[in-house]
Design an enzyme around this catalytic site. Structure first.
Site, mmCIF file in Angstrom:
data_model
loop_
_atom_site.group_PDB
_atom_site.id
_atom_site.type_symbol
_atom_site.label_atom_id
_atom_site.label_comp_id
_atom_site.label_asym_id
_atom_site.label_seq_id
_atom_site.Cartn_x
_atom_site.Cartn_y
_atom_site.Cartn_z
ATOM 1 N N ILE A 171 0.845 -1.195 0.000
ATOM 2 C CA ILE A 171 0.000 0.000 0.000
ATOM 3 C C ILE A 171 0.876 1.238 0.000
ATOM 4 C CG2 ILE A 171 -1.853 1.202 1.204
ATOM 5 C CD1 ILE A 171 -2.197 -1.538 2.773
ATOM 6 N N CYS A 172 0.560 2.169 -0.894
ATOM 7 C CA CYS A 172 1.270 3.435 -0.915
ATOM 8 C C CYS A 172 0.395 4.470 -0.229
ATOM 9 C CB CYS A 172 1.564 3.834 -2.363
ATOM 10 S SG CYS A 172 2.166 5.505 -2.529
ATOM 11 N N LEU A 173 0.652 4.648 1.083
ATOM 12 C CA LEU A 173 -0.171 5.576 1.862
ATOM 13 C C LEU A 173 0.761 6.294 2.829
ATOM 14 C CD1 LEU A 173 -3.035 6.534 2.711
ATOM 15 C CD2 LEU A 173 -3.073 4.636 4.311
#
Lengths: 508, 157
Positions: free
Chosen positions: B95-97
């Site tokens: 996840i790119c968060l």
């Protein structure tokens, strides 16, 4: 060793005032020093995280980990640190945004990112924190359980440290063996027991167990130490056998529960259980007797209370009649005979062998010596109270007067001081003028000019600025003293000694 | 035990007791018996056609310095647990968060709040696509999620 709650005073100071040089040179170093300061001052909350403080200087008890405490009731959520989710230990509040955290938690988070963990506002470790006093007080009042093993003590949090460090027998203290750096409960830390951290083989299962943990091992995990009870065929932990036989074993011969009320039955415990359930005929009697005993206790208590109430009532009645009688007598004749009318109300310190006291309760004024004593005692108490009040009043009056007097004196002293200063300045000026004129005379006489020039220049500076004049004159006169009162010390006698206390300072 | 591990375990214990009292709708704790790795299921509750009727499995890995440092959070692919389609979620579950990165993380966050953030991240999405360069990334990436240097540019979803 200071209790962990008090040194928190020092925390914000440590946060806010490392020297400016350190602040500029190494930010990380200053943060860690703050963390270390907090760690040591609060007895190492979360010691492991702050750094290995315990290994350097070993405290005399294992420091309390405030984040691991268990509380008597559920703690309000607003008193929990949003980082560790436990009630705050050493709460500090961020100044720009007003969020509160445990100091240790916040410092750890700050090392990661120098912002407030809640709203990400940039925070300066040196400036932006202050202690949260109100929260601290609230935390102090939380009722907390003692962290020592086997201790059931519950107290307000601020008192925990005293109990834990001084009185609790379960507090971990350093092992009496100097070569061992482990902790042992205080009641086991006796030199004759030695180091309990050596491993010994369990005598039942031959597993290596620490001496201190042996009891626990027997109860929990030891597999080889259960034996069958010879009487009842039940597996019992070996070293609990004795208590099993005495308290539990169904084959032990015991007597009936109601034996003290007349039941003479003696049988193995399992039969006795059945016998008691049946029920034993003496049970009814036993219960009755028990109830009666309880009643008797209550009755005696009530009786005692009644007698005190009666005594008090009688006393007040006596007082009333005495007063009436006195009034009547005073009205009828003005003969003063207090000695006979109110003997009971004269405080008498030597009661035991005072014939008057003995007479006064024997001749019917008082029913018993106790009543008489009680009356005297109460009377004295009221007198004491009066005296105390008087003393307080006097005290207040006294301090008022003292304050007034000293204020006047202080004013006078200050006035005198300033006047003396003025005199000093005048003296310097006069001396300089004198010196100058002497120099001029010499110059006129044609002796040496450089000295005169020097004198004139120094005299000029002294005259122009009043503040430096004192210093210059001092060096010239070789009287190294800056006090104004000493200006006329050696070559000028004081003009006048003011010795009258109330009189005004001498006018210049 | 590492110095901070006790701290992390204590905090996770607290979170666990809180979770046992109840979690928000659509979040279920599947496994939380140790203080290193937890599994949770999340569902998107509104009628977003991309995610309706689906359940996703999340894996949380906690380091010894949790909650000071962020946990490692990825979606896990199982037969009945797909990887949600989202322009910030790679097909291998990473996840790119920014919330989960070193910069966006804050120690006041917790497992529950991360799950809710992911829920809302999915709810707000309308694009049926993977991040650009998904295939190469999935093929080539050998780094752990926390070591990947993401560039957080998109503030819309």
């Amino acid at each position: 060793m200071p209790p962990p709650n008090t040194p928190e005073e020092g925390v914000p100071a440590a946060v806010s005032s490392p020297p400016a040089r350190a602040r500029r040179s190494a930010r990380n170093a200053s943060i860690s020093s703050v963390a270390a300061t907090i760690g040591s001052e609060t007895q190492g909350i979360c010691v492991g995280s702050v750094g290995d403080l315990s290994s350097r200087t070993r405290p005399c008890v294992l420091p309390i980990n405030y984040q691991e405490l268990r509380y008597e009731s559920e703690v309000d959520k607003s008193l929990e640190c949003p980082i560790c989710r436990t009630p705050f230990s050493v709460p500090i509040t961020t100044k720009p945004c007003g969020h509160t955290f445990c100091s240790v938690c916040l410092l750890r988070a700050h090392q990661m990112r120098p912002v407030c963990p809640i709203d990400r506002r940039p925070l300066d470790i040196d400036r932006d924190f202050c202690k949260a006093r109100v929260i601290h007080d609230q935390l102090d009042r939380l009722r907390v359980k003692c962290p020592s093993q086997g201790c059931d003590y519950v107290c307000p949090r601020e008192l925990l440290a005293v109990h834990y460090e001084r009185y609790c027998e379960g507090t971990p203290v350093p092992c009496p063996d100097n070569s061992c750096d482990l902790w042992i409960a205080r009641h086991d830390a006796t030199p004759d027991k030695g180091c309990l951290h050596k491993y010994t083989p369990c005598q039942y299962c031959s597993k290596q167990v620490m001496k201190a943990a042996l009891e626990e091992h027997y109860d929990r995990e030891c597999s080889g130490n259960t034996v069958k009870c010879a009487e009842c065929d039940v597996d019992v932990v070996q070293h609990r056998m004795e208590s099993h036989v005495v308290n539990d074993c169904p084959s032990t011969v015991v007597s009936c529960k109601w034996s003290s009320y007349g039941c003479g039955k003696k049988a193995p415990r399992r039969d006795i259980w059945a016998h008691e359930k049946k029920p034993c005929v003496y049970q009814a009697i036993g219960r009755l007797v028990k109830d009666r005993e309880e009643d008797r206790l209550i009755i005696s208590e009530l009786r005692a209370r009644l007698s005190t109430v009666e005594g008090r009532l009688r006393m007040s009645e006596k007082e009333k009649t005495e007063r009436k009688e006195r009034k009547r007598r005073q009205a009828s004749s003005n003969v003063d005979n207090t000695e006979n009318t109110i003997p009971a109300f004269v405080p008498d310190l030597n009661l035991s062998n005072s014939p008057r006291a003995a007479a006064s309760y024997n001749n019917g004024t008082w029913d018993s010596p106790e009543d008489y004593m009680l009356a005297q005692f109460e009377r004295m108490e009221t007198q004491m109270e009066d005296l105390r009040k008087n003393i307080h009043e006097l005290d207040g009056l006294h301090s008022m007067r003292l304050l007034n007097d000293t204020m006047r004196l202080n004013e006078q002293i200050a006035e005198l001081g300033s006047k003396v200063g003025v005199i000093g300045m005048h003296t310097t000026w006069l001396m300089n003028v004198q010196r100058q004129s002497r120099g001029q005379q010499r110059a006129v006489g044609g002796v040496g000019s450089p000295l005169g020039a020097f004198a004139s220049s120094s005299g000029g500076s002294g005259a122009t600025s009043g503040a430096t004049a004192g210093g210059v004159s001092d060096t010239l006169r070789n009287a190294p003293d800056n006090e104004g009162g000493r200006y006329y010390s050696s070559n000028m006698p004081p003009r006048r000694n003011s010795d009258g206390r109330g009189e005004n300072p001498p006018r210049l | 035990m590492a110095p901070g591990a006790q701290f992390a375990a204590k905090r996770l214990g607290k979170e666990l007791t809180k979770i046992s009292k109840g979690l928000p709708a659509g979040i279920v704790l599947v496994q939380g018996d140790n203080f290193e790795e937890w599994l949770l299921d999340i569902q998107v509750l509104d009628s977003n056609p991309l995610y309706m009727g689906q359940t996703y499995r999340l894996k949380f890995k906690f380091g010894s310095s949790y909650p000071i440092e962020p946990p490692e959070v990825v979606f896990v692919k199982l037969p009945d647990r797909p990887i949600p389609i989202h322009p910030h979620i790679y097909s291998n579950g990473i996840i790119c968060l920014d919330l989960l990165g070193q910069q966006g993380w804050s120690p006041v966050q917790n497992v529950e709040s991360v799950c809710m953030s992911l829920q809302s991240m999915l709810t707000g999405n309308t694009k049926n696509e993977r991040p650009p360069g998904d295939e190469e990334f999935v093929r080539g990436n050998r780094l752990r999620p926390k070591d990947i240097d993401f560039y957080y540019h998109d503030n819309n979803v």
